[in-house]
Design an enzyme around this catalytic site. Structure first.
Site, PDB file in Angstrom:
ATOM      1  N   GLY A   1       0.826  -1.197   0.000  1.00 16.20           N
ATOM      2  CA  GLY A   1       0.000   0.000   0.000  1.00 16.20           C
ATOM      3  C   GLY A   1       0.862   1.249   0.000  1.00 16.20           C
ATOM      4  N   SER A   2       0.417   2.262   0.716  1.00 18.55           N
ATOM      5  CA  SER A   2       1.008   3.597   0.587  1.00 18.55           C
ATOM      6  C   SER A   2       2.385   3.771   1.200  1.00 18.55           C
ATOM      7  CB  SER A   2       0.057   4.636   1.177  1.00 18.55           C
ATOM      8  OG  SER A   2      -1.116   4.724   0.396  1.00 18.55           O
ATOM      9  N   ILE A   3       2.902   2.799   1.963  1.00 22.55           N
ATOM     10  CA  ILE A   3       4.289   2.969   2.405  1.00 22.55           C
ATOM     11  C   ILE A   3       5.233   2.946   1.207  1.00 22.55           C
ATOM     12  CG2 ILE A   3       3.862   2.007   4.714  1.00 22.55           C
ATOM     13  CD1 ILE A   3       5.302  -0.563   3.753  1.00 22.55           C
TER      14      ILE A   3
ATOM     15  N   LYS B   1       4.933   4.675  -1.297  1.00 20.82           N
ATOM     16  CA  LYS B   1       5.044   6.051  -1.784  1.00 20.82           C
ATOM     17  C   LYS B   1       6.337   6.719  -1.325  1.00 20.82           C
ATOM     18  CE  LYS B   1       0.028   6.571  -2.058  1.00 20.82           C
ATOM     19  NZ  LYS B   1      -1.191   7.084  -1.407  1.00 20.82           N
TER      20      LYS B   1
END
Length: 480
Positions: free
Chosen positions: A216-218, A220
């Site tokens: 997921g967004s980690i 990013k």
């Protein structure tokens, strides 16, 4: 008559030749492999005749052998039960050894070549042979806080010293009691193993290093690193539409709960990371291109197959990226991206260490039976995926995540924490992530927290656990 006898004689000769070849192959070529196979109960029985070395954390044994009155002269015991099971593994007369018990078996069993002089001395002095001790890098305060935070969840915590790579905490839940598998009551051992095997997931499966999940967004953080290395700054304004039309596809991508990241449809990169704007990072990944994203991920450790700590670590992967649609989804940590919590911690640690990624390690020292040091680990640089300047900018951006954005629950009064949350879609409830480090201006600990199918967000579920782990370590350091 002679012809049939000759054929029989030749057949017998061939069979005897094959038998001799097979025996030599087993005894010469495969002897070492078979001797070290954890399932070799004959070797185990021989090892039980002498005292096995201890596995030690902060001066206290977390695995040790005690004398018995039965035919197996020593019983392996784990005084703290499941607290360290993900690290020690178990030592069983039926199922062999796992974890550190297996990885460091030659030293623990006393058969390591470095103990040769000791073994010769034992023969002449009549002293009972014994194994050496393995001293780990773990911090008890970190391990206890991690396991307490994960209680009731399927998940993992990995904590690293970012400046050395030393593993301060390695927790996996659900856990199990290694004492049940180390028992000399063989029926009880089989029953305990059957119960573990029937569980979902099997508690013996190490969630921290053996299992991989969508980050997921980690992820990013990696995309942000690629952007900063390619001329962006935290203040660079990037597109951030409410809905992103996926290229080479009829699909669209939305932000969490369908929200708009900014009414203007654009925002500074630091703000995009702070609120974890999906559409901004999908476009950013496409603008940077697959090569930039993949090269950066590999710099942080993706794709490496040499990460034994000495426990084997599954290889984290970016997966195949065949078109713009998949690149956009990859850039927000979905599509085919798969990481271990260990890899997630390495991302945070590299940022914390001025862009230098140190190789994680779990064994601090190896001790002979007389407690003299026969080997110790020297910290080793694995790579430098980003410059010190980029690491400084990422620290600023990740600090904003905790101070102003999705990671507020990781905040600690009086201490600046840098971090990133992640909420990963999958077939069940969402996975929840948090990676971070503290203090942001003088990092001493980097952490990754993973909760499988937590169902909430990384900020709700994983960030509070990270806060507890970081706080426990910093408090323990202050008290020493």
């Amino acid at each position: 008559m002679n012809a049939p006898l000759r054929r029989v004689a030749i057949s017998v000769l061939v069979l005897f030749t094959l038998l001799i070849v097979n025996i030599n192959y087993i005894q010469v070529v495969r002897s070492e492999e078979l001797r070290e196979d954890g399932r070799n109960t004959r070797v185990l029985a021989d090892e039980y005749s002498r005292e096995r070395g201890a596995i030690v954390v902060a001066g206290e044994p977390i695995a040790l052998s005690t004398p018995t009155d039965d035919r197996l002269k020593y019983l392996r015991q784990y005084p703290q039960g499941g607290l360290y099971a993900a690290v020690t593994g178990f030592y069983s007369v039926i199922y062999g050894a796992t974890g550190i018990e297996r990885a460091e078996n030659p030293l623990l069993a006393g058969t390591d070549d470095r103990l040769f002089v000791r073994r010769i001395s034992d023969l002449f002095t009549g002293r009972d042979p014994s194994g050496g001790d393995v001293v780990l890098t773990l911090d008890p305060a970190v391990q206890q806080a991690a396991m307490a935070g994960l209680e009731g969840q399927v998940g993992a915590v990995v904590a690293l010293d970012p400046s050395t790579g030393a593993i301060l905490g390695l927790a996996s839940t659900p856990t199990y009691d290694p004492n049940l598998l180390a028992s000399h009551d063989l029926d009880a051992v089989r029953e305990a193993a059957a119960q573990l095997e029937a569980a979902d997931p099997d508690p013996r499966s190490n969630q921290a290093i053996s299992q991989r999940y969508a980050p997921g967004s980690i992820f990013k953080v990696i995309v942000s690193a690629a952007a900063l290395e390619n001329g962006y700054t935290p203040e660079t304004v990037v597109p951030a539409p409410q809905v992103f039309d996926l290229p080479q596809s009829d699909g669209t991508l939305k932000n969490f709960n369908g929200s708009a990241c900014d009414p203007s449809g654009q925002q500074p990169l630091i703000q995009a990371l702070t609120i974890s704007c999906n559409t901004a990072f999908a476009q950013l990944g496409i603008d940077l291109g697959e090569d930039a994203i993949r090269d950066m991920a590999e710099g942080f450790g993706f794709g490496r197959e040499d990460l034994a700590i000495p426990l084997d670590v599954a290889t984290s992967t970016l997966g195949e990226i065949e078109n713009g649609d998949q690149l956009a989804r990859t850039s927000i940590g979905q599509q085919d991206v798969q990481v271990t919590p260990m890899q997630a911690a390495m991302i945070a640690a590299a940022v914390a260490n001025d862009g230098v990624l140190m190789k994680p390690y779990l064994v601090d020292q190896l001790l002979a039976p007389d407690l003299t040091v026969i080997d110790e680990t020297d910290p080793e640089e694995l790579s430098q995926p980003i410059s010190a300047r980029t690491a400084e900018q990422l620290t600023e951006m990740m600090t904003s995540v905790v101070t102003n954005g999705s990671g507020r629950a990781a905040g600690i009064r009086g201490i600046q924490v840098a971090g990133k949350t992640g909420t990963a879609e999958n077939e069940g409830p969402d996975h929840n992530w948090f990676i971070g480090f503290a203090p942001a201006d003088d990092p001493q600990i980097a952490v990754a927290v993973f909760v499988r199918n937590g169902g909430g967000t990384g900020g709700d579920t994983s960030a509070p656990i990270a806060r507890q782990v970081i706080q426990a370590y910093l408090d323990a350091q202050e008290g020493r």
